[in-house]
Design an enzyme around this catalytic site. Structure first.
Site, PDB file in Angstrom:
ATOM      1  N   THR A  76      -8.518 -36.069  -9.600  1.00  0.00           N
ATOM      2  CA  THR A  76      -8.804 -36.384  -8.201  1.00  0.00           C
ATOM      3  C   THR A  76      -7.823 -35.683  -7.276  1.00  0.00           C
ATOM      4  O   THR A  76      -8.214 -35.080  -6.267  1.00  0.00           O
ATOM      5  CB  THR A  76      -8.744 -37.905  -7.984  1.00  0.00           C
ATOM      6  OG1 THR A  76      -9.649 -38.551  -8.886  1.00  0.00           O
ATOM      7  CG2 THR A  76      -9.111 -38.260  -6.551  1.00  0.00           C
ATOM      8  N   ASN A 128     -11.228 -43.294 -16.267  1.00  0.00           N
ATOM      9  CA  ASN A 128     -11.887 -44.432 -15.629  1.00  0.00           C
ATOM     10  C   ASN A 128     -11.351 -44.626 -14.217  1.00  0.00           C
ATOM     11  O   ASN A 128     -10.155 -44.887 -14.039  1.00  0.00           O
ATOM     12  CB  ASN A 128     -11.658 -45.709 -16.452  1.00  0.00           C
ATOM     13  CG  ASN A 128     -12.447 -46.887 -15.917  1.00  0.00           C
ATOM     14  OD1 ASN A 128     -13.623 -46.749 -15.591  1.00  0.00           O
ATOM     15  ND2 ASN A 128     -11.826 -48.053 -15.839  1.00  0.00           N
ATOM     16  N   TYR A 129     -12.213 -44.477 -13.232  1.00  0.00           N
ATOM     17  CA  TYR A 129     -11.819 -44.624 -11.825  1.00  0.00           C
ATOM     18  C   TYR A 129     -12.948 -45.349 -11.094  1.00  0.00           C
ATOM     19  O   TYR A 129     -13.730 -44.734 -10.361  1.00  0.00           O
ATOM     20  CB  TYR A 129     -11.555 -43.251 -11.213  1.00  0.00           C
ATOM     21  CG  TYR A 129     -10.845 -43.248  -9.878  1.00  0.00           C
ATOM     22  CD1 TYR A 129     -10.514 -44.429  -9.214  1.00  0.00           C
ATOM     23  CD2 TYR A 129     -10.507 -42.041  -9.270  1.00  0.00           C
ATOM     24  CE1 TYR A 129      -9.863 -44.412  -8.001  1.00  0.00           C
ATOM     25  CE2 TYR A 129      -9.850 -42.008  -8.045  1.00  0.00           C
ATOM     26  CZ  TYR A 129      -9.536 -43.194  -7.414  1.00  0.00           C
ATOM     27  OH  TYR A 129      -8.889 -43.176  -6.195  1.00  0.00           O
ATOM     28  N   LYS A 174      -7.300 -42.665 -19.119  1.00  0.00           N
ATOM     29  CA  LYS A 174      -6.601 -42.825 -17.851  1.00  0.00           C
ATOM     30  C   LYS A 174      -7.366 -43.857 -17.040  1.00  0.00           C
ATOM     31  O   LYS A 174      -8.538 -43.672 -16.732  1.00  0.00           O
ATOM     32  CB  LYS A 174      -6.534 -41.504 -17.088  1.00  0.00           C
ATOM     33  CG  LYS A 174      -5.962 -41.645 -15.686  1.00  0.00           C
ATOM     34  CD  LYS A 174      -6.127 -40.374 -14.858  1.00  0.00           C
ATOM     35  CE  LYS A 174      -5.661 -40.603 -13.423  1.00  0.00           C
ATOM     36  NZ  LYS A 174      -5.926 -39.433 -12.548  1.00  0.00           N
ATOM     37  N   THR A 228      -7.426 -45.534 -13.553  1.00  0.00           N
ATOM     38  CA  THR A 228      -6.941 -45.587 -12.176  1.00  0.00           C
ATOM     39  C   THR A 228      -7.383 -46.909 -11.589  1.00  0.00           C
ATOM     40  O   THR A 228      -8.517 -47.064 -11.129  1.00  0.00           O
ATOM     41  CB  THR A 228      -7.467 -44.399 -11.355  1.00  0.00           C
ATOM     42  OG1 THR A 228      -7.013 -43.191 -11.970  1.00  0.00           O
ATOM     43  CG2 THR A 228      -6.933 -44.448  -9.930  1.00  0.00           C
TER      44      THR A 228
END
Length: 290
Positions: A42, A130-131, A155, A157
């Site tokens: 991002t 994972n966001y 990951k 977030t």
């Protein structure tokens, strides 16, 4: 206890990737205590990069280091597969991807098929990104468990540390990183490390925090987290993803170019206000790490 930088992508005023600035920034980070670089995340404006640009960032950074997790996510599955195939030419740590976004009520089986497809083509370890705030989809620990034999790490977030811990509790051998700047200390002490955007301009702070934790000086590490939070609060007022470019120059002394729309550069008056407001925090940080 890894410190992972989701490295920014420097652009010229014309919107082209500035490969020399990217290479110099990557080298500085690795030379100053950063363990891994998360490329096309991002902070690197990955979702706004073309397939060709994503490969350019990998090639550029690989000239400096192979300590790379290469993020390949896209809504175009053919682009994803092409990037995964291209990664065979690079001896990197792993491949990562966020899930398909935008499309509402995506069946779980589609999500599983997406990551299985990547795993089938990948010569590298696979990390899930994972966001939920960005993608609209939370890849829960129960979903990840169904892919435990395909993946190496994740990951997450997420502002909720307990959410990140769920993966570790259910799958102790899974490498789990939290991606929130406000949870760096807690991620380093509870998980396998932190993916921290602020490490683009505060690598020395992250390195010092890690040293404090290792030597048992927890209170000093927590004080550094407080200073990170102060810098974070200020950067968010101006648009965190844009502000990072100007904060790198302020804290580290070199230019990393510009962001690119839709993450637009700050106006001149905004830059002045940002740098003015950050000065007291900068002085506190200098004292804390000296």
């Amino acid at each position: 206890m890894d410190i992972v930088t989701p490295i920014l992508t420097p652009f010229t005023k014309e919107g082209k990737i500035d490969v020399e600035k990217l290479k110099a920034h990557a080298k500085f980070l690795i030379d100053n205590g950063i363990d891994l670089l998360f490329v096309n995340g991002t902070t690197g404006l990955g979702p706004a990069l073309s397939k060709e640009e994503k490969l350019t960032t990998l090639k550029t950074i690989y000239d400096v280091t192979n300590k790379v997790i290469f993020q390949v996510g896209s809504l175009n599955i053919n682009d994803v597969i092409d990037l995964v195939k291209a990664s065979k030419d690079f001896d990197i740590v792993g491949i990562a991807s966020y899930p398909p976004f935008y499309f509402p009520r995506l069946p779980e089986k589609f999500l599983l098929k997406y990551f299985t497809t990547i795993a089938n083509y990948s010569p590298h370890s696979l990390y899930i990104y994972n966001y939920p705030l960005a993608t609209g989809y939370d890849i829960s620990a129960k979903i990840v468990y169904q892919m435990k034999d395909l993946i190496t790490g994740l990951k997450d977030t997420n502002q909720d540390l307990s959410h990140s811990l769920e993966y570790k509790i259910l799958m102790p051998n899974l490498k789990v990183y939290n991606g929130s700047d406000s949870l760096v200390f807690y991620s380093l002490t509870s998980l396998d490390g932190s993916v921290t955007a602020a490490s683009n301009y505060l690598p020395h702070v992250m390195k010092k925090m890690k040293e404090h934790i290792t030597s048992g000086q927890v209170s000093k590490a927590i004080e550094l987290q407080k200073l990170i939070n102060k810098a974070l609060d200020i950067s968010r007022k101006y648009g965190q993803l844009s502000a990072i470019y100007y904060l790198v120059k302020e804290f580290l002394g070199y230019d990393v170019g510009y962001p690119r729309g839709p993450i637009f550069p700050l106006e001149e008056d905004e830059v002045k206000a940002l740098l003015s407001e950050i000065q007291p925090v900068k002085k506190e940080i200098e004292r804390a790490v000296s």
